[in-house]
Design an enzyme around this catalytic site. Structure first.
Site, PDB file in Angstrom:
ATOM      1  N   HIS A 196       0.806  -1.215   0.000  1.00  0.00           N
ATOM      2  CA  HIS A 196       0.000   0.000   0.000  1.00  0.00           C
ATOM      3  C   HIS A 196       0.842   1.269   0.000  1.00  0.00           C
ATOM      4  O   HIS A 196       0.412   2.301  -0.535  1.00  0.00           O
ATOM      5  CB  HIS A 196      -0.961  -0.027   1.182  1.00  0.00           C
ATOM      6  N   SER A 244      -6.442  -1.793  -0.374  1.00  0.00           N
ATOM      7  CA  SER A 244      -6.057  -1.053  -1.576  1.00  0.00           C
ATOM      8  C   SER A 244      -7.193  -0.186  -2.120  1.00  0.00           C
ATOM      9  O   SER A 244      -6.944   0.955  -2.546  1.00  0.00           O
ATOM     10  CB  SER A 244      -5.514  -2.009  -2.645  1.00  0.00           C
ATOM     11  N   ASP A 252      -3.301  -8.717  -7.023  1.00  0.00           N
ATOM     12  CA  ASP A 252      -2.908  -9.033  -5.643  1.00  0.00           C
ATOM     13  C   ASP A 252      -3.623 -10.294  -5.170  1.00  0.00           C
ATOM     14  O   ASP A 252      -4.480 -10.253  -4.295  1.00  0.00           O
ATOM     15  CB  ASP A 252      -3.264  -7.825  -4.756  1.00  0.00           C
TER      16      ASP A 252
END
EC number: 2.1.1.266
Length: 278
Positions: free
Chosen positions: A18, A99, A163
Site C-alpha cells: 500500500h 487497496s 494481488d
C-alpha cells in the site's frame, strides 16, 4: 475461496504494497486527465483492527503499528501514512485501508475505480462500503477475467493491481498470463503484481519468465523481514511494477530501507531489481 484478508490486514506485506500503491496514485494525480484503477482481488476495502479476525492473528501489530510509530518517515511514506491517519483521527490505530480505500482516498472526483472480488460475502460488503461513491464500480467476478473485460479503460491511463491470495498452486503462472492479456489490450497501463516470498526458486522463475516477455520497463521491489532460509514461512514479499511511473524505483530505494528497519530492526532487507531483458 477460503482466504479472508481480514486475518492479515495491516501486516508487513500490506504496508509494503500500500505504500507503493500510494506513490503510484500520487504520480497519476499529477496530470489533470482522469485515470482508471482496476483491482483484481479487492477484498473488503477497509479493515477494523479490533475485529475478531484481526485480533486472532494480531499481524497488524508487527506491521502498520510499527510503521506508524517509527521515527523519521521519508517523503515516500507520506501517502499511506496520511490515509491511515485520516482514518484514525483520534490517534488510536483501529482502521486500516485496503487497496480500494487507499486509492479512493488519494484519487480525485473525476478518476474511476473498478474493484473485482470473487468471495461473495466480501464482494457484498465491498459494494455496501462504496455504495455512495459514484467513482467506484464493484464486480463480483474473478480478477483475471476482469482484466479481459475491463481493460483498456476509456481513460487510457491508469493502474492495474494484481494481488491474489496465493492459496492454490499455479498463481505465478496465472499472474504472468493476466499481465500478458492486459498488455495485449492496454500496452501503456501501469501493472503492479504482488507476490509472497517463501521459497526463492519460484520467485526467480517468475522473474525470469517476465524478463523473457520483452518488457520495455519493469522492476521488482522486494522487502524481507526474515533471512529467507526457511521456505515454509513467509519471509518477505515483492511487487513487480510494469511501465512504472517516472522515478518510482528511486522512491522505492528511499522507502524500502526505512520500512525494513521499522518492520524488522537489524534483520530486514530490501532490493529493487530491473526485469527488462539484458
Amino acid at each position: 475461496m477460503n482466504y479472508r484478508h481480514a486475518y492479515h490486514a495491516g501486516n508487513f506485506a500490506d504496508v509494503h504494497k500500500h505504500a507503493t500503491l500510494g506513490l503510484m496514485i500520487e504520480h497519476l494525480t499529477r496530470k489533470e486527465a482522469a485515470f482508471a484503477y482496476l483491482d483484481t482481488h479487492a477484498g473488503l476495502g477497509l479493515y477494523d483492527l479490533t475485529s475478531v479476525q484481526a485480533e486472532k492473528t494480531g499481524e497488524w501489530q508487527a506491521g502498520i503499528a510499527r510503521v506508524m510509530a517509527a521515527p523519521n518517515p521519508p517523503p515516500s511514506a507520506a501517502p499511506l501514512l496520511r490515509v491511515v491517519r485520516t482514518l484514525n483521527p483520534d490517534g488510536a490505530l483501529r482502521f486500516y485501508p485496503g487497496s480500494p480505500a487507499v486509492v479512493a482516498a488519494l484519487s480525485r472526483p473525476h478518476d474511476r475505480l473498478a474493484l473485482c472480488e470473487l468471495h461473495p460475502e466480501d464482494a457484498a460488503d465491498l459494494r455496501r462500503r462504496f455504495a455512495a461513491d459514484a467513482r467506484v464500480g464493484v464486480h463480483h467476478r474473478d480478477g483475471y477475467d476482469g482484466i479481459k473485460a475491463l481493460v483498456p479503460p476509456p481513460e487510457r491511463r491508469g493502474l492495474v493491481l494484481v494481488d491474489p491470495p496465493f492459496e492454490k498452486p499455479g498463481e505465478f503462472e496465472r499472474m504472468r498470463g493476466g499481465l500478458a492479456q492486459g498488455l495485449k489490450r492496454w500496452s501503456t497501463g501501469i501493472y503492479a503484481l504482488w507476490y509472497p516470498i517463501k521459497d526463492r526458486e519460484p520467485v526467480a522463475r517468475f522473474h525470469a519468465d517476465l524478463s523473457m516477455m520483452g518488457l520495455k520497463s519493469a522492476f521488482a521491489a522486494e522487502l524481507m523481514i526474515k533471512p529467507g532460509d526457511n521456505p515454509q514461512t513467509l519471509n518477505g514479499c515483492g511487487l513487480v511494477v510494469v511501465n512504472p511511473p517516472w522515478q518510482l524505483d528511486t522512491a522505492m530505494a528511499e522507502l524500502l530501507p526505512w520500512l525494513a528497519e521499522a518492520l524488522a530492526p537489524g534483520i530486514g532487507s530490501w532490493r529493487v531489481e530491473p526485469l527488462t531483458l539484458r
